[in-house]
Design a protein around this motif. Structure first.
Motif, PDB file in Angstrom:
ATOM      1  N   ARG A 179       0.829  -1.217   0.000  1.00  0.00           N
ATOM      2  CA  ARG A 179       0.000   0.000   0.000  1.00  0.00           C
ATOM      3  C   ARG A 179       0.864   1.268   0.000  1.00  0.00           C
ATOM      4  O   ARG A 179       0.545   2.248  -0.657  1.00  0.00           O
ATOM      5  CB  ARG A 179      -0.913   0.008   1.234  1.00  0.00           C
ATOM      6  N   LEU A 180       1.932   1.220   0.795  1.00  0.00           N
ATOM      7  CA  LEU A 180       2.828   2.395   0.835  1.00  0.00           C
ATOM      8  C   LEU A 180       3.411   2.682  -0.553  1.00  0.00           C
ATOM      9  O   LEU A 180       3.450   3.821  -1.010  1.00  0.00           O
ATOM     10  CB  LEU A 180       3.992   2.150   1.812  1.00  0.00           C
ATOM     11  N   LYS A 181       3.845   1.598  -1.205  1.00  0.00           N
ATOM     12  CA  LYS A 181       4.525   1.772  -2.493  1.00  0.00           C
ATOM     13  C   LYS A 181       3.555   2.159  -3.622  1.00  0.00           C
ATOM     14  O   LYS A 181       3.968   2.732  -4.632  1.00  0.00           O
ATOM     15  CB  LYS A 181       5.289   0.495  -2.891  1.00  0.00           C
ATOM     16  N   SER A 182       2.282   1.810  -3.440  1.00  0.00           N
ATOM     17  CA  SER A 182       1.351   2.173  -4.516  1.00  0.00           C
ATOM     18  C   SER A 182       0.748   3.566  -4.303  1.00  0.00           C
ATOM     19  O   SER A 182       0.023   4.070  -5.141  1.00  0.00           O
ATOM     20  CB  SER A 182       0.255   1.115  -4.658  1.00  0.00           C
ATOM     21  N   ASN A 183       1.042   4.168  -3.145  1.00  0.00           N
ATOM     22  CA  ASN A 183       0.565   5.540  -2.907  1.00  0.00           C
ATOM     23  C   ASN A 183       1.689   6.517  -3.295  1.00  0.00           C
ATOM     24  O   ASN A 183       2.761   6.486  -2.701  1.00  0.00           O
ATOM     25  CB  ASN A 183       0.210   5.670  -1.418  1.00  0.00           C
ATOM     26  N   PRO A 184       1.443   7.383  -4.309  1.00  0.00           N
ATOM     27  CA  PRO A 184       2.514   8.268  -4.771  1.00  0.00           C
ATOM     28  C   PRO A 184       3.132   9.096  -3.649  1.00  0.00           C
ATOM     29  O   PRO A 184       4.307   9.435  -3.695  1.00  0.00           O
ATOM     30  CB  PRO A 184       1.822   9.180  -5.791  1.00  0.00           C
ATOM     31  N   LYS A 185       2.306   9.401  -2.624  1.00  0.00           N
ATOM     32  CA  LYS A 185       2.816  10.240  -1.537  1.00  0.00           C
ATOM     33  C   LYS A 185       3.883   9.527  -0.715  1.00  0.00           C
ATOM     34  O   LYS A 185       4.824  10.133  -0.234  1.00  0.00           O
ATOM     35  CB  LYS A 185       1.643  10.603  -0.605  1.00  0.00           C
ATOM     36  N   THR A 186       3.714   8.199  -0.582  1.00  0.00           N
ATOM     37  CA  THR A 186       4.611   7.453   0.304  1.00  0.00           C
ATOM     38  C   THR A 186       5.534   6.497  -0.452  1.00  0.00           C
ATOM     39  O   THR A 186       6.369   5.827   0.155  1.00  0.00           O
ATOM     40  CB  THR A 186       3.769   6.635   1.309  1.00  0.00           C
ATOM     41  N   ALA A 187       5.381   6.442  -1.762  1.00  0.00           N
ATOM     42  CA  ALA A 187       6.083   5.445  -2.578  1.00  0.00           C
ATOM     43  C   ALA A 187       7.608   5.527  -2.474  1.00  0.00           C
ATOM     44  O   ALA A 187       8.302   4.521  -2.595  1.00  0.00           O
ATOM     45  CB  ALA A 187       5.661   5.586  -4.039  1.00  0.00           C
ATOM     46  N   GLU A 188       8.107   6.752  -2.244  1.00  0.00           N
ATOM     47  CA  GLU A 188       9.562   6.917  -2.265  1.00  0.00           C
ATOM     48  C   GLU A 188      10.232   6.612  -0.922  1.00  0.00           C
ATOM     49  O   GLU A 188      11.456   6.648  -0.812  1.00  0.00           O
ATOM     50  CB  GLU A 188       9.910   8.355  -2.679  1.00  0.00           C
ATOM     51  N   ILE A 189       9.418   6.330   0.124  1.00  0.00           N
ATOM     52  CA  ILE A 189      10.032   6.093   1.454  1.00  0.00           C
ATOM     53  C   ILE A 189      10.701   4.706   1.455  1.00  0.00           C
ATOM     54  O   ILE A 189      10.046   3.706   1.119  1.00  0.00           O
ATOM     55  CB  ILE A 189       8.958   6.115   2.581  1.00  0.00           C
ATOM     56  N   PRO A 190      11.978   4.650   1.802  1.00  0.00           N
ATOM     57  CA  PRO A 190      12.617   3.324   1.874  1.00  0.00           C
ATOM     58  C   PRO A 190      11.998   2.488   3.011  1.00  0.00           C
ATOM     59  O   PRO A 190      11.723   3.024   4.086  1.00  0.00           O
ATOM     60  CB  PRO A 190      14.080   3.647   2.185  1.00  0.00           C
ATOM     61  N   VAL A 191      11.757   1.208   2.711  1.00  0.00           N
ATOM     62  CA  VAL A 191      11.151   0.314   3.720  1.00  0.00           C
ATOM     63  C   VAL A 191      12.128  -0.832   4.000  1.00  0.00           C
ATOM     64  O   VAL A 191      12.603  -1.488   3.078  1.00  0.00           O
ATOM     65  CB  VAL A 191       9.813  -0.260   3.210  1.00  0.00           C
ATOM     66  N   ILE A 192      12.452  -1.028   5.279  1.00  0.00           N
ATOM     67  CA  ILE A 192      13.284  -2.185   5.670  1.00  0.00           C
ATOM     68  C   ILE A 192      12.405  -3.130   6.490  1.00  0.00           C
ATOM     69  O   ILE A 192      11.776  -2.709   7.463  1.00  0.00           O
ATOM     70  CB  ILE A 192      14.503  -1.743   6.497  1.00  0.00           C
TER      71      ILE A 192
END
Ligand code: C2E
Ligand code: MG
Ligand code: MG
Length: 596
Positions: free
Chosen positions: A75-88
């Motif tokens: 969901r984060l990656k498909s939302n343009p607002k949050t897509a660029e946040i690196p996720v570990i």
């Protein structure tokens, strides 16, 4: 480097884990290392927190109730607002398949539980560095795009300027430079392709200057634009239609097989211009003269083709305007002769080859000579006496008429003053000097006249200036002032060749002259029966009403003289009395006191 670390240390990390203990542990560790930390205990809370204030990085537990880490990540990656946040991802699941699954859902790295602090710190820093680098690249790319955009704008502006440099603003047609370019291309093509044939039409509006001066420049400009629009129709794609300057246009007829296609276009142009233009409430008529030159490969320069088309154009004008002429080699010879004539004309002034002949003007009431008209002659060393019709038009065209005219004026005033001093003529005897339209527009005309009168000591009342209607029409702005200044000096003004020109009588009101000179062509009518005396009686009537006197020119028969006397014409001039004579001869004639 230090700055970079400081900057990284200020980074904000969102930790998502359903275990409060894990959250506490991780957050205290990270805070100790200078990170700002926020915490979320469920998937929903994580998504809300991430969207509300974008964190720099998310540490995300995989195994959670309700919404697992994969789904949150997706969901984060498909939302343009949050897509660029690196996720570990944080997980006990160490299987390779699980890792691959995590990367498929968009995670950027993995950390295994139980945590190794060094590993966490290194991986976080690595992701933050990557993110910073990505952002820098994006920034650079945005700047690059902006620069590219600016370049594009500059390029468009340069192109527009370039286009302007090759276009005529008024008519939106290509200009002379562009036309010469096209001619050169056509010429080069003709040189390699023997089947390629082209023609050049040089077009000049007849009497455009008069329209400009009488109706104003605004209407003149509109007329030129309207002419352009009317003439551009029916041209083919291979043709180039350009405005070369003022009222000159040109057409390059590309890829035409024979001259008949060029003459056809020329005839069409003449026909198209036969209809009036309606401009700001005026109905304006304009005609054009056209010169045609064939573009053969023998030409070395494009300008030469245009020059030949121009030569043919001048011939068309000479032959009475509103027609076309095809260039022939003999015309070039004539043009060369013309050039030679110009050089000789310049020399003539220096070498004192000009002389003035004088033709008596008779007062019909007394039958005696009342004055003379000064008529210029050129005593050519080899060709003999040359008459003004042969050289005055060229002198006008080259501007030489200004110096020649001043010379005639000085010589005539000097001569009359000499006759006065030696008692050959009385104080009321006058000399009439011809002035061309070009001279009438001369800025320092009045000063020159004053200077000559002062030099020669001639009474201004003895001087008459002869101008034609065109001198007034072509100098409407200055004519009224000049006429007023001449009047103030009591110099009289005659309208020469009256009836031959524009015959718009309205200007006689605004530009009052003293004398009308009736052209000889009207005087010839006086030879017929007395019922049909042509325009002369009407001209006499106009003159009488307006308080002007009349001189009838070109009297050759006694019948003409009788008719003029019957009509009460005041003055007259013609071969019947005397041809124009050299100063010495006319002096003898005056001294013999003839009476008619
Ligand atoms: P214009 O001013 O109308 O002069 C009258 C012309 O008619 C003169 O021609 C004159 O010789 C000629 N003429 C006089 N009586 C008769 C006649 O009975 N029958 C015929 N058929 N012709 C007659 P010219 O001397 O050849 O001058 C021609 C024109 O050249 C003049 O016409 C004038 O417009 C111009 N011109 C002459 N001298 C000057 C000058 O010094 N300056 C300027 N700007 N133009 C001049
Ligand atoms: Mg005259
Ligand atoms: Mg005349």
């Amino acid at each position: 480097m230090n700055e970079n670390i400081n900057c990284l240390k200020l980074a904000e990390i969102l930790i998502v884990d359903d275990s409060p203990a894990n959250l506490r542990l991780l957050s205290s560790l990270l805070m100790q290392h200078g990170y700002n930390v926020r915490k979320a205990i469920s998937g929903q809370a994580a998504l809300r927190a991430a969207e509300a204030v974008i964190p720099d990085l998310i540490l995300l537990d995989i195994v959670m109730p309700e919404m697992d880490g994969y789904e949150i990540c997706q969901r984060l990656k498909s939302n343009p607002k949050t897509a660029e946040i690196p996720v570990i991802f944080l997980s006990f699941l160490t299987e390779n398949v699980e890792r691959v699954k995590g990367f498929k859902f968009g995670c950027d790295d993995y950390i295994n539980k139980p945590f190794n602090l060094d590993e966490i710190l290194i991986k976080i820093e690595k992701q933050l560095n990557l993110k910073a680098a990505r952002e820098e690249i994006m920034q650079m790319s945005a700047e690059f795009k902006q620069e590219a955009k600016e370049c594009q704008i500059q390029l468009e502006s340069v192109n527009a300027k370039l286009k302007m440099a090759f276009h005529d603003r008024l008519t939106k047609l290509p200009n002379r430079a562009s036309f010469i370019d096209s001619l050169e291309t056509a010429l080069n093509r003709a040189k390699i392709d023997s089947n390629y044939q082209f023609f050049v039409l040089s077009i000049d509006c007849d009497r455009f200057k008069i329209i400009n001066n009488s109706l104003g420049y605004q209407i003149g400009d509109r007329l030129l634009a309207a002419v352009a629009r009317r003439l551009e129709t029916d041209l083919s794609q291979d043709d180039i239609f350009a405005r070369l300057g003022d009222d000159e246009f040109a057409i390059l007829l590309g890829n035409r097989q024979d001259i008949s296609s060029a003459t056809k276009v020329a005839s069409e142009i003449i026909k198209k211009l036969a209809f009036p233009f309606h401009l700001q409430g005026y109905e304006v008529f304009v005609s054009a003269s056209i010169g045609i030159a064939s573009g053969s490969r023998e030409y070395s320069q494009p300008e030469h083709i245009l020059r030949d088309a121009d030569t043919a154009l001048y011939r068309a004008k000479e032959q009475g305007k509103a027609r076309y002429q095809i260039f022939e080699g003999t015309m070039r010879e004539k043009a060369c002769q013309f050039l030679q004539l110009e050089t000789n004309l310049r020399k003539a002034l220096i070498k004192k080859q000009f002389c003035v002949h004088y033709q008596p003007i008779i007062d019909l009431k007394t039958g005696k000579i009342a004055g003379v008209e000064a008529l210029l002659r050129w005593q050519h060393p080899t060709r003999g006496l040359i008459y003004p019709a042969e050289f005055i038009p060229l002198a006008e065209e080259t501007g030489l008429i200004t110096s020649i005219g001043i010379w005639v004026l000085r010589e005539s005033c000097r001569q009359l003053r000499l006759w006065q001093i030696t008692g050959i003529v009385g104080d009321s005897f006058s000399v009439s000097v011809n002035f061309s339209a070009h001279q009438f527009g001369q800025a320092d005309l009045i000063e020159e006249i004053d200077r000559i009168l002062a030099e020669t000591q001639l009474n201004p009342q003895c001087l008459k200036l002869e101008i034609t209607e065109s001198a007034i029409i072509e100098n409407t702005e200055s004519a009224a002032i000049i006429i007023q200044q001449l009047r103030a000096r009591q110099i009289q003004l005659s309208l020469d060749d009256f009836g031959m020109g524009y015959s718009s009588l309205s200007y006689l009101n605004s530009f009052p002259v003293n004398i009308l000179k009736v052209d000889k062509s009207f005087v010839q009518c006086l030879d017929g029966n007395s019922e049909n005396l042509g325009l002369v009686p009407a001209i006499m009537c106009i003159a009488r009403t307006m308080g002007m006197s009349v001189i009838a020119e070109g009297i050759e028969t006694t019948q003409q003289l009788d008719q003029l006397r019957n009509l009460d014409c005041h003055f007259s001039q013609g071969y019947l009395f005397s041809r124009p004579l050299e100063a010495e001869k006319v002096k003898e004639l005056i001294a013999s006191a003839p009476q008619w």
